[in-house]
Write a protein that holds these residues in place. Structure first.
Motif, mmCIF file in Angstrom:
data_model
loop_
_atom_site.group_PDB
_atom_site.id
_atom_site.type_symbol
_atom_site.label_atom_id
_atom_site.label_comp_id
_atom_site.label_asym_id
_atom_site.label_seq_id
_atom_site.Cartn_x
_atom_site.Cartn_y
_atom_site.Cartn_z
ATOM 1 N N ALA A 146 0.836 -1.195 0.000
ATOM 2 C CA ALA A 146 0.000 0.000 0.000
ATOM 3 C C ALA A 146 0.876 1.251 0.000
ATOM 4 N N ASP A 147 0.404 2.282 -0.694
ATOM 5 C CA ASP A 147 1.129 3.556 -0.713
ATOM 6 C C ASP A 147 0.988 4.257 0.629
ATOM 7 N N ILE A 148 2.080 4.819 1.109
ATOM 8 C CA ILE A 148 2.079 5.571 2.358
ATOM 9 C C ILE A 148 1.858 7.040 2.015
ATOM 10 N N VAL A 149 0.804 7.627 2.554
ATOM 11 C CA VAL A 149 0.473 9.023 2.245
ATOM 12 C C VAL A 149 0.244 9.808 3.531
ATOM 13 N N ASN A 150 0.046 11.102 3.379
ATOM 14 C CA ASN A 150 -0.172 11.976 4.536
ATOM 15 C C ASN A 150 -1.475 11.617 5.256
ATOM 16 N N THR A 151 -1.455 11.783 6.547
ATOM 17 C CA THR A 151 -2.667 11.521 7.339
ATOM 18 C C THR A 151 -3.724 12.581 7.072
ATOM 19 N N TYR A 152 -3.282 13.831 6.913
ATOM 20 C CA TYR A 152 -4.216 14.939 6.703
ATOM 21 C C TYR A 152 -3.952 15.607 5.355
ATOM 22 N N ASP A 153 -5.019 16.094 4.757
ATOM 23 C CA ASP A 153 -4.918 16.753 3.458
ATOM 24 C C ASP A 153 -4.773 18.266 3.636
ATOM 25 N N PHE A 154 -3.650 18.679 4.172
ATOM 26 C CA PHE A 154 -3.406 20.105 4.351
ATOM 27 C C PHE A 154 -2.898 20.702 3.037
ATOM 28 N N PRO A 155 -3.575 21.728 2.499
ATOM 29 C CA PRO A 155 -3.101 22.352 1.254
ATOM 30 C C PRO A 155 -1.669 22.869 1.346
ATOM 31 N N SER A 156 -1.249 23.234 2.552
ATOM 32 C CA SER A 156 0.117 23.756 2.716
ATOM 33 C C SER A 156 1.172 22.687 2.445
ATOM 34 N N ASP A 157 0.786 21.415 2.510
ATOM 35 C CA ASP A 157 1.726 20.317 2.243
ATOM 36 C C ASP A 157 1.761 19.941 0.765
ATOM 37 N N ALA A 158 0.909 20.558 -0.054
ATOM 38 C CA ALA A 158 0.821 20.199 -1.465
ATOM 39 C C ALA A 158 1.828 20.970 -2.306
#
Length: 284
Positions: free
Chosen positions: A88-100
């Motif tokens: 499985a792909d490991i991704v961010n827990t939260y979808d914060f726009p600042s992390d994009a």
């Protein structure tokens, strides 16, 4: 269910559920079906679009369906759906726009006759100028060669958004497009609540969503590759390009500018159906 069991004097929620089942009760979710007051000429408008499309296709004139897909955060973010893979792909827990890395919006131009589409992925505001630029790219890269003898273009679009019937900028930019390519442009908008009948929704966007389901859109190159790699049993072909132009928001179009448009409205639903012809001067 537990609180209901206590009120009924039953100690087990499972027992209450078993007793309710023969009475027709079960766990249910809300069903989206109410659309408010439908457009009074909704059926007439839909039939008119289908009839006009038939006329254009019989005369070898291009018909395109356009719309903007939901914008996506580019980065290590979860993408809905699942796919076959070893890990499985490991991704961010939260979808914060600042992390994009950025936010990208695919704008599609779909040609049903050719079963071919151009998707313009923009990284700026989703404006009417962006929408018409996407149509311009389609004509320059795909449409002109496929329809060398065309003198008219039919566009199917939703009633709202950047290509809705209200934005003045949409019409102003279409006038500029008509002047540049020398084609009359007829636009037919689907009434509110009827956008699902716009062919691009189920013939292009749904296929793209299915293809990239479960794939994190870690970069713009990843998004473009997944769009280009979308195929169907009907041999859908997609060309995807990147648009990094910065489109200004809040552009005001005056009534004087609107009066200068070479636009004629149809008798049926004049707000939803109109034709913009090239200006003799060649500019607007």
């Amino acid at each position: 269910m537990r609180s209901l069991a206590e009120r009924l004097g039953r100690g087990c929620a499972t027992t209450v559920g078993r007793l309710l089942k023969p009475l027709g009760y079960s766990l249910k979710t809300n069903v989206k079906r109410l659309i408010g007051n439908p457009h009074p000429q909704r059926d007439q408008q839909y039939r008119f679009i289908q009839r006009l499309k038939g006329q254009f296709q019989r005369h070898g004139q291009p018909v395109i369906s356009v719309d903007a897909k939901k914008s996506e955060l580019i980065g290590a973010f979860k993408n809905a759906g699942s796919r076959y893979c070893r890990h499985a792909d490991i991704v961010n827990t939260y979808d914060f726009p600042s992390d994009a890395l950025c936010r990208a919006t695919p704008y599609g131009v779909y040609d049903a006759q050719a079963n071919e589409a151009l998707v313009n992925v923009g990284t700026s505001a989703t404006t009417a100028a962006f929408a018409v630029t996407s149509i311009r790219h389609w004509w320059e890269q795909l449409g002109r060669a496929r329809y060398p003898h065309a003198d008219h273009l039919l566009i199917e679009a939703d009633a709202g958004g950047c290509n809705g019937y209200r934005p003045r900028l949409w019409k102003r930019e279409l006038q500029r497009l008509a002047n540049e390519i020398g084609l009359s442009v007829t636009v037919c908008h689907y009434p509110s609540g009827a956008s699902k009948w716009n062919p691009i929704e189920h013939r292009l966007f749904s296929q793209i969503s299915r293809n990239w389901a479960g794939h994190p859109l870690r970069s713009l190159d990843t998004m473009l590759a997944l769009i280009r790699g979308t195929t169907t049993t009907t041999r859908l072909q997609i060309k995807a390009i990147l648009d990094t132009t910065v489109y200004a928001k809040g552009i005001k179009i005056s009534l004087q500018d609107m009066a200068a448009l070479n636009m004629r409205r149809r008798r049926l639903c004049p707000n939803l159906n109109y034709t913009i012809r090239p200006n003799k001067s060649g500019n607007s």
